[in-house]
Structures are given as C-alpha cells and as structure tokens.
Enzyme design. Sequence first.
Site, PDB file in Angstrom:
ATOM      1  N   ARG A 190       6.991   3.387   6.653  1.00 22.55           N
ATOM      2  CA  ARG A 190       7.170   4.092   5.387  1.00 22.55           C
ATOM      3  C   ARG A 190       6.440   3.415   4.227  1.00 22.55           C
ATOM      4  O   ARG A 190       6.784   3.610   3.058  1.00 22.55           O
ATOM      5  CB  ARG A 190       8.668   4.250   5.050  1.00 22.55           C
ATOM      6  CG  ARG A 190       9.443   5.042   6.106  1.00 22.55           C
ATOM      7  CD  ARG A 190      10.855   5.362   5.639  1.00 22.55           C
ATOM      8  NE  ARG A 190      10.857   6.186   4.439  1.00 22.55           N
ATOM      9  CZ  ARG A 190      10.695   7.498   4.422  1.00 22.55           C
ATOM     10  NH1 ARG A 190      10.496   8.148   5.546  1.00 22.55           N
ATOM     11  NH2 ARG A 190      10.736   8.161   3.288  1.00 22.55           N
ATOM     12  N   LEU A 191       5.414   2.641   4.528  1.00 19.61           N
ATOM     13  CA  LEU A 191       4.596   2.001   3.490  1.00 19.61           C
ATOM     14  C   LEU A 191       3.394   2.903   3.199  1.00 19.61           C
ATOM     15  O   LEU A 191       2.234   2.519   3.357  1.00 19.61           O
ATOM     16  CB  LEU A 191       4.151   0.611   3.952  1.00 19.61           C
ATOM     17  CG  LEU A 191       5.291  -0.328   4.370  1.00 19.61           C
ATOM     18  CD1 LEU A 191       4.744  -1.663   4.844  1.00 19.61           C
ATOM     19  CD2 LEU A 191       6.267  -0.531   3.204  1.00 19.61           C
TER      20      LEU A 191
END
Length: 213
Positions: A190-191
Amino acid sequence: MTDTTSMKHQTPLTSGDFTAADEPFALFEAWLNEAIKSEPNDPNAMALATVDPDGLPDVRMVLMKGFDTEGFVFYSHIASQKGRELAANPKAALLFHWKSLRRQVRIRGNVTPVTDAEADAYFATRPKQAQIGAWASKQSQELESRFAFEQAIAKVAAKHVIGEVPRPPGWSGWRITPTRIEFWHDRPFRLHDRIEFRRDAAGQKWSKTRMYP
C-alpha cells in the site's frame, strides 16, 4: 477532439517515472494507450459522479468518447437523470480504473454541453441500431416492460429503413473541463504513488503535488 482509438499529443511523456510528468494530458494519454492494450473491455469506461437537487451524490458508468486539452467528452440523453443533474449543477467528477494495470485516474471539474456540430458528428459514427435505440429510449423514465421498449424500437426502425438516422433533439454530449486530475498507481504494501495536478481555471498553468497514499 481526439477519438479514443487514435490519440496523439505534442508533448509525450518521456520519463519512465510518471511522477516526473509536468502536465496531466500527455500522462493520461500514455496511460489510456496502455489500457487499450491490456484491458479486456472498454478501457474508455469511466465512472461519472453528479449530485441531485438535494445534494445526494449519484454515480454511473459511461464511456468517454474523446478527450483533448479542453476536457473529457461523453454523450447521452439530455433528459436523463445525469443530464438533468448536470443542467442544475454543471460540475462533475470522473474516475477511470484500469484493473489490469493497477491504476486509476480521478478527475474533477466544470461541465459544459458540446456543440450541435460535435454531437451530430459523433452520432453519425454510431451503429444504426444504436442510433435507433437513442430515439426509442426515454432514458431514466419508467418502462412498463421490455416488450414495450422493443415495440418502440421497431416503430423507429420502420421509419428509418432507408437513409441516415438523424440525431434526436434530446440527445447530446458534455465536456468535463478539469481543474483537478489525480493519478494513482499501485505499489506493494500500500505504498502507492499518487500525484495531483491542480489549476483554478481552464487555460491556467498546472501545479503538481505528490500525495501520501
């Protein structure tokens, strides 16, 4: 106006890192062209969000039929729910989601009707059955049965067995001229990469901000 099947831009994005783009339209074109190659269905599909008179959001999928630096264009019935909502509040948001590429583009801006010439030109490219359907459909109104719709289609078809089908007077298009365009690309854990282009009005220079995912 540029058709979605062959799009060219004078300033293509050359960097491999999309966050290096200095304006959004070339980047959108590059992403769309990739989506045309990878998406199994309708890479030009977009969610269109409007609001009703009570301020309640309303969203549906439509097909983008062209874009250029003036905005993003789609077509429908003026008397449809979306058409009535845009007439009352000419602002909208769009969302493209290309699942195969793990990307999305969010667009917000002001909405204006296309010209009659633009609407006529696009309507003439539609398959004849779609043209007939545009005449037969009272979009967003109650329909008593599928048979009633088929009867309406048959009546219109009988009138246009020979010759061209003209554009219905209640059928046209809209152009969303963006003041915000956000590009989002999936990254592990989720970066994600996320950048937003902003301007106060059409014709002004874009500013760019990198956003937390």
